[in-house]
Design an enzyme around this catalytic site. Structure first.
Site, PDB file in Angstrom:
ATOM      1  N   LYS A   1    -109.075 -22.269  -1.626  1.00  0.00           N
ATOM      2  CA  LYS A   1    -108.659 -23.024  -0.660  1.00  0.00           C
ATOM      3  C   LYS A   1    -109.534 -23.099   0.495  1.00  0.00           C
ATOM      4  O   LYS A   1    -109.780 -22.131   1.190  1.00  0.00           O
ATOM      5  CB  LYS A   1    -107.246 -22.650  -0.263  1.00  0.00           C
ATOM      6  CG  LYS A   1    -106.752 -23.479   0.920  1.00  0.00           C
ATOM      7  CD  LYS A   1    -105.126 -22.792   1.350  1.00  0.00           C
ATOM      8  CE  LYS A   1    -104.496 -23.754   2.363  1.00  0.00           C
ATOM      9  NZ  LYS A   1    -104.480 -25.315   2.463  1.00  0.00           N
TER      10      LYS A   1
ATOM     11  N   THR B   1    -107.547 -27.273   5.524  1.00  0.00           N
ATOM     12  CA  THR B   1    -106.109 -27.415   5.817  1.00  0.00           C
ATOM     13  C   THR B   1    -105.680 -28.627   6.326  1.00  0.00           C
ATOM     14  O   THR B   1    -106.551 -29.229   6.999  1.00  0.00           O
ATOM     15  CB  THR B   1    -105.547 -26.259   6.374  1.00  0.00           C
ATOM     16  OG1 THR B   1    -104.219 -26.232   6.777  1.00  0.00           O
ATOM     17  CG2 THR B   1    -106.425 -26.228   7.789  1.00  0.00           C
TER      18      THR B   1
ATOM     19  N   GLU C   1    -107.656 -27.789  -1.830  1.00  0.00           N
ATOM     20  CA  GLU C   1    -106.470 -27.173  -1.560  1.00  0.00           C
ATOM     21  C   GLU C   1    -106.074 -26.340  -2.637  1.00  0.00           C
ATOM     22  O   GLU C   1    -104.813 -25.555  -2.633  1.00  0.00           O
ATOM     23  CB  GLU C   1    -105.447 -28.097  -1.121  1.00  0.00           C
ATOM     24  CG  GLU C   1    -105.523 -28.747   0.209  1.00  0.00           C
ATOM     25  CD  GLU C   1    -104.816 -28.198   1.391  1.00  0.00           C
ATOM     26  OE1 GLU C   1    -104.444 -26.893   1.300  1.00  0.00           O
ATOM     27  OE2 GLU C   1    -104.550 -28.608   2.382  1.00  0.00           O
TER      28      GLU C   1
END
Length: 103
Positions: free
Chosen positions: A21, A24, A74
């Protein structure tokens, strides 16, 4: 003890730590982060510190302009990403992408 600068749901901790990841997506309340910022990261649930990240880029996006690349960054599918963002930020359409790397 220093306060955390940004928090993530605990379910994302392993993906962040493993580098799976790398972005954000946040609302306007967290649109102030800038490229080069070094941030202490905590878990949303208990504010427990778990890593430090550096912001590598920022941009804006809407639900309609989310792409497969955003989903890959993500570590989820585009359908999952749109649902997660809509669940976290109901009724909102304008978002801020924060790209980062763990230090």
């Amino acid at each position: 003890m220093q306060p955390n600068d940004i928090t993530f749901f605990q379910r994302f901790q392993d993906d962040i730590m493993a580098g799976r990841k790398t972005i954000t997506i946040r609302d306007e309340s967290e649109s102030h982060f800038k490229t080069g910022d070094v941030l202490r990261v905590g878990r949303f649930e208990d504010d427990g510190y778990f890593c430090t990240i550096e912001v590598t880029a920022t941009s804006t996006v809407t639900l309609d302009t989310l792409t497969e690349k955003h989903a890959e960054q993500e570590n989820m599918t585009l359908t999952e990403l749109i649902k997660v963002i809509a669940d976290i930020y109901p009724g909102q359409t304008q978002f801020y992408v924060i790209e980062f790397k763990c230090l």
